[in-house]
Design a protein around this motif. Structure first.
Motif, PDB file in Angstrom:
ATOM      1  N   ASN A 170      19.805  41.023 136.035  1.00 17.85           N
ATOM      2  CA  ASN A 170      20.835  40.227 136.724  1.00 17.85           C
ATOM      3  C   ASN A 170      22.125  40.996 136.968  1.00 17.85           C
ATOM      4  O   ASN A 170      23.183  40.401 137.130  1.00 17.85           O
ATOM      5  CB  ASN A 170      21.151  38.932 135.967  1.00 17.85           C
ATOM      6  N   LYS A 171      22.040  42.325 136.996  1.00 19.28           N
ATOM      7  CA  LYS A 171      23.213  43.121 137.322  1.00 19.28           C
ATOM      8  C   LYS A 171      23.264  43.317 138.835  1.00 19.28           C
ATOM      9  O   LYS A 171      22.271  43.651 139.468  1.00 19.28           O
ATOM     10  CB  LYS A 171      23.174  44.485 136.625  1.00 19.28           C
ATOM     11  N   ILE A 172      24.436  43.101 139.422  1.00 24.62           N
ATOM     12  CA  ILE A 172      24.593  43.256 140.866  1.00 24.62           C
ATOM     13  C   ILE A 172      24.921  44.711 141.174  1.00 24.62           C
ATOM     14  O   ILE A 172      25.919  45.253 140.692  1.00 24.62           O
ATOM     15  CB  ILE A 172      25.712  42.329 141.391  1.00 24.62           C
ATOM     16  N   SER A 173      24.071  45.342 141.989  1.00 23.64           N
ATOM     17  CA  SER A 173      24.276  46.751 142.315  1.00 23.64           C
ATOM     18  C   SER A 173      25.147  46.943 143.543  1.00 23.64           C
ATOM     19  O   SER A 173      25.751  47.998 143.738  1.00 23.64           O
ATOM     20  CB  SER A 173      22.922  47.448 142.532  1.00 23.64           C
ATOM     21  N   SER A 174      25.221  45.934 144.407  1.00 22.72           N
ATOM     22  CA  SER A 174      26.111  46.024 145.561  1.00 22.72           C
ATOM     23  C   SER A 174      26.489  44.628 146.030  1.00 22.72           C
ATOM     24  O   SER A 174      25.754  43.668 145.817  1.00 22.72           O
ATOM     25  CB  SER A 174      25.470  46.809 146.715  1.00 22.72           C
ATOM     26  N   VAL A 207      41.127  41.377 150.204  1.00 19.08           N
ATOM     27  CA  VAL A 207      40.113  40.317 150.223  1.00 19.08           C
ATOM     28  C   VAL A 207      39.329  40.416 148.921  1.00 19.08           C
ATOM     29  O   VAL A 207      38.754  41.462 148.618  1.00 19.08           O
ATOM     30  CB  VAL A 207      39.181  40.466 151.440  1.00 19.08           C
ATOM     31  N   PHE A 208      39.302  39.371 148.142  1.00 16.48           N
ATOM     32  CA  PHE A 208      38.681  39.425 146.819  1.00 16.48           C
ATOM     33  C   PHE A 208      37.219  39.823 146.892  1.00 16.48           C
ATOM     34  O   PHE A 208      36.708  40.532 146.018  1.00 16.48           O
ATOM     35  CB  PHE A 208      38.817  38.070 146.120  1.00 16.48           C
ATOM     36  N   GLU A 209      36.543  39.373 147.944  1.00 11.71           N
ATOM     37  CA  GLU A 209      35.118  39.646 148.084  1.00 11.71           C
ATOM     38  C   GLU A 209      34.844  41.072 148.547  1.00 11.71           C
ATOM     39  O   GLU A 209      33.683  41.482 148.634  1.00 11.71           O
ATOM     40  CB  GLU A 209      34.497  38.649 149.071  1.00 11.71           C
ATOM     41  N   LYS A 210      35.876  41.824 148.868  1.00 10.47           N
ATOM     42  CA  LYS A 210      35.731  43.228 149.285  1.00 10.47           C
ATOM     43  C   LYS A 210      35.991  44.148 148.103  1.00 10.47           C
ATOM     44  O   LYS A 210      35.152  44.287 147.217  1.00 10.47           O
ATOM     45  CB  LYS A 210      36.684  43.522 150.442  1.00 10.47           C
ATOM     46  N   LYS A 211      37.139  44.793 148.055  1.00  9.76           N
ATOM     47  CA  LYS A 211      37.387  45.828 147.052  1.00  9.76           C
ATOM     48  C   LYS A 211      37.170  45.378 145.606  1.00  9.76           C
ATOM     49  O   LYS A 211      36.477  46.068 144.837  1.00  9.76           O
ATOM     50  CB  LYS A 211      38.790  46.409 147.213  1.00  9.76           C
ATOM     51  N   PRO A 212      37.746  44.248 145.164  1.00  8.74           N
ATOM     52  CA  PRO A 212      37.575  43.894 143.746  1.00  8.74           C
ATOM     53  C   PRO A 212      36.120  43.726 143.326  1.00  8.74           C
ATOM     54  O   PRO A 212      35.683  44.330 142.343  1.00  8.74           O
ATOM     55  CB  PRO A 212      38.357  42.586 143.624  1.00  8.74           C
ATOM     56  N   LEU A 213      35.354  42.919 144.066  1.00 10.55           N
ATOM     57  CA  LEU A 213      33.957  42.699 143.680  1.00 10.55           C
ATOM     58  C   LEU A 213      33.097  43.924 143.965  1.00 10.55           C
ATOM     59  O   LEU A 213      32.186  44.255 143.189  1.00 10.55           O
ATOM     60  CB  LEU A 213      33.397  41.468 144.393  1.00 10.55           C
ATOM     61  N   GLU A 214      33.364  44.615 145.068  1.00 10.55           N
ATOM     62  CA  GLU A 214      32.589  45.821 145.382  1.00 10.55           C
ATOM     63  C   GLU A 214      32.827  46.913 144.340  1.00 10.55           C
ATOM     64  O   GLU A 214      31.899  47.639 143.964  1.00 10.55           O
ATOM     65  CB  GLU A 214      32.948  46.314 146.784  1.00 10.55           C
ATOM     66  N   THR A 215      34.059  47.015 143.855  1.00  9.35           N
ATOM     67  CA  THR A 215      34.361  47.996 142.814  1.00  9.35           C
ATOM     68  C   THR A 215      33.633  47.649 141.521  1.00  9.35           C
ATOM     69  O   THR A 215      33.041  48.520 140.864  1.00  9.35           O
ATOM     70  CB  THR A 215      35.873  48.077 142.555  1.00  9.35           C
ATOM     71  N   SER A 218      30.013  48.626 141.904  1.00 10.36           N
ATOM     72  CA  SER A 218      29.797  50.071 141.848  1.00 10.36           C
ATOM     73  C   SER A 218      29.908  50.614 140.434  1.00 10.36           C
ATOM     74  O   SER A 218      29.294  51.636 140.097  1.00 10.36           O
ATOM     75  CB  SER A 218      30.777  50.794 142.776  1.00 10.36           C
ATOM     76  N   LEU A 219      30.665  49.930 139.579  1.00  8.45           N
ATOM     77  CA  LEU A 219      30.840  50.346 138.192  1.00  8.45           C
ATOM     78  C   LEU A 219      29.810  49.715 137.255  1.00  8.45           C
ATOM     79  O   LEU A 219      29.837  49.962 136.048  1.00  8.45           O
ATOM     80  CB  LEU A 219      32.247  49.972 137.704  1.00  8.45           C
ATOM     81  N   GLY A 220      28.924  48.907 137.818  1.00  8.90           N
ATOM     82  CA  GLY A 220      27.960  48.200 136.979  1.00  8.90           C
ATOM     83  C   GLY A 220      28.592  47.099 136.159  1.00  8.90           C
ATOM     84  O   GLY A 220      28.100  46.748 135.084  1.00  8.90           O
ATOM     85  N   GLN A 221      29.682  46.522 136.673  1.00 10.77           N
ATOM     86  CA  GLN A 221      30.469  45.536 135.937  1.00 10.77           C
ATOM     87  C   GLN A 221      30.457  44.158 136.587  1.00 10.77           C
ATOM     88  O   GLN A 221      31.322  43.326 136.309  1.00 10.77           O
ATOM     89  CB  GLN A 221      31.909  46.027 135.808  1.00 10.77           C
ATOM     90  N   LEU A 222      29.485  43.913 137.473  1.00  8.45           N
ATOM     91  CA  LEU A 222      29.384  42.626 138.160  1.00  8.45           C
ATOM     92  C   LEU A 222      28.006  42.027 137.923  1.00  8.45           C
ATOM     93  O   LEU A 222      26.990  42.629 138.260  1.00  8.45           O
ATOM     94  CB  LEU A 222      29.632  42.809 139.670  1.00  8.45           C
ATOM     95  N   ASP A 223      27.978  40.848 137.310  1.00 12.67           N
ATOM     96  CA  ASP A 223      26.715  40.184 136.970  1.00 12.67           C
ATOM     97  C   ASP A 223      26.523  38.931 137.803  1.00 12.67           C
ATOM     98  O   ASP A 223      27.483  38.303 138.263  1.00 12.67           O
ATOM     99  CB  ASP A 223      26.691  39.805 135.494  1.00 12.67           C
ATOM    100  N   ALA A 224      25.256  38.549 137.958  1.00 10.77           N
ATOM    101  CA  ALA A 224      24.893  37.345 138.695  1.00 10.77           C
ATOM    102  C   ALA A 224      24.352  36.296 137.736  1.00 10.77           C
ATOM    103  O   ALA A 224      23.359  36.532 137.038  1.00 10.77           O
ATOM    104  CB  ALA A 224      23.841  37.674 139.748  1.00 10.77           C
ATOM    105  N   TYR A 225      25.011  35.157 137.706  1.00 11.43           N
ATOM    106  CA  TYR A 225      24.479  34.005 136.980  1.00 11.43           C
ATOM    107  C   TYR A 225      23.618  33.225 137.966  1.00 11.43           C
ATOM    108  O   TYR A 225      24.112  32.683 138.954  1.00 11.43           O
ATOM    109  CB  TYR A 225      25.617  33.134 136.445  1.00 11.43           C
TER     110      TYR A 225
END
Length: 257
Positions: A170-174, A207-215, A218-225
């Motif tokens: 459940n890790k988001i890669s992009s 735009v929150f859905e651009k740089k913050p979430l994309e970053t 890219s760092l492996g720090q965004l998960d999908a519930y």
């Protein structure tokens, strides 16, 4: 844990309603959809809200300023210097901070502007136009167990929103914009965030859905519930009417309170 709700946009795709009021104040069953969203969180004991206001913010502020008047029986006694008597007070256990985050500020910029009200602690973030039968306790537990900067709720729906590429675990890669060949899950909001997220927001134009979430991705720090239950945005008049019918028929899946 505080809950931040984005309520400052123009709502141009539902202009039939939003030319008079902010989209989060469009009513479902006689109550603003913003109220419905807050009731979802409140059902799980999260009652500390920060509302990011912008377009026609006075409507939101006036609503909460007069909230108990809308929800109570009132007598105005003009024979006694206009004395007001509240006969019943059907109120909520809420603390609501209403913040002017600017008229044209982007979603990330709005989040950045409320940083001083969050402090150095995790918080939740969602959009002011979508409801779900989501289990907030399970969402927070999932976020805490993974220990990453950001968690968002991923749902299956027609392709109108940003697309998530989700790996095993459940890790988001992009996190990217959709294209005609996309399928799979999309971002439904209902996010849990660590204060580190503020480091990825430059200012009002972010735009929150651009740089913050994309970053984060890219760092492996965004998960999908993964949420396989009900979720529906109120982006158009048709969707507003669908939600209204569910409420009128007493079949509204998001009514978990």
């Amino acid at each position: 844990m505080k809950t931040v709700i984005l309520a400052g946009g123009f709502g141009t795709r539902i202009s039939e309603e939003s030319h008079l009021i902010p989209k989060p104040m469009v009513e479902i069953g006689g109550m603003p959809i913003l109220w419905h969203i807050m009731k979802i969180y409140s059902a799980y004991g999260y009652n500390d809200f920060i509302i990011c206001c912008g377009y026609k913010q006075h409507v939101i502020k006036e609503y909460f300023a007069d909230y108990f008047l809308y929800r109570s029986d009132i007598t105005f006694d003009f024979t006694d210097n206009g004395k007001m008597i509240v006969h019943s007070n059907e109120n909520e256990p809420w603390k609501v901070t209403l913040v002017d985050t600017g008229l044209n500020t982007m979603t990330g910029g709005r989040v950045k502007r409320i940083q001083k009200y969050i402090g150095d602690e995790p918080f939740m973030l969602t959009y002011g136009d979508g409801v779900a039968d989501i289990n907030i306790d399970e969402l927070v537990k999932f976020h805490n167990e993974n220990g990453h900067i950001a968690t968002l709720t991923a749902v299956n729906i027609g392709q109108r929103f940003g697309v998530l590429d989700i790996e095993e675990g459940n890790k988001i890669s992009s996190f990217r914009e959709k294209n005609e060949n996309d399928g799979g899950r999309v971002n439904a909001g209902f996010m849990v965030l660590e204060p580190k997220i503020f480091d990825f927001i430059d200012g009002d134009e972010t735009v929150f859905e651009k740089k913050p979430l994309e970053t984060c991705a890219s760092l492996g720090q965004l998960d999908a519930y993964m949420h396989d239950g009900f979720w529906k945005p109120m982006d158009t008049l048709r969707e507003k009417q669908q939600l209204e019918k569910m409420w009128a028929d007493s079949t509204a899946p998001w009514k978990i309170w």
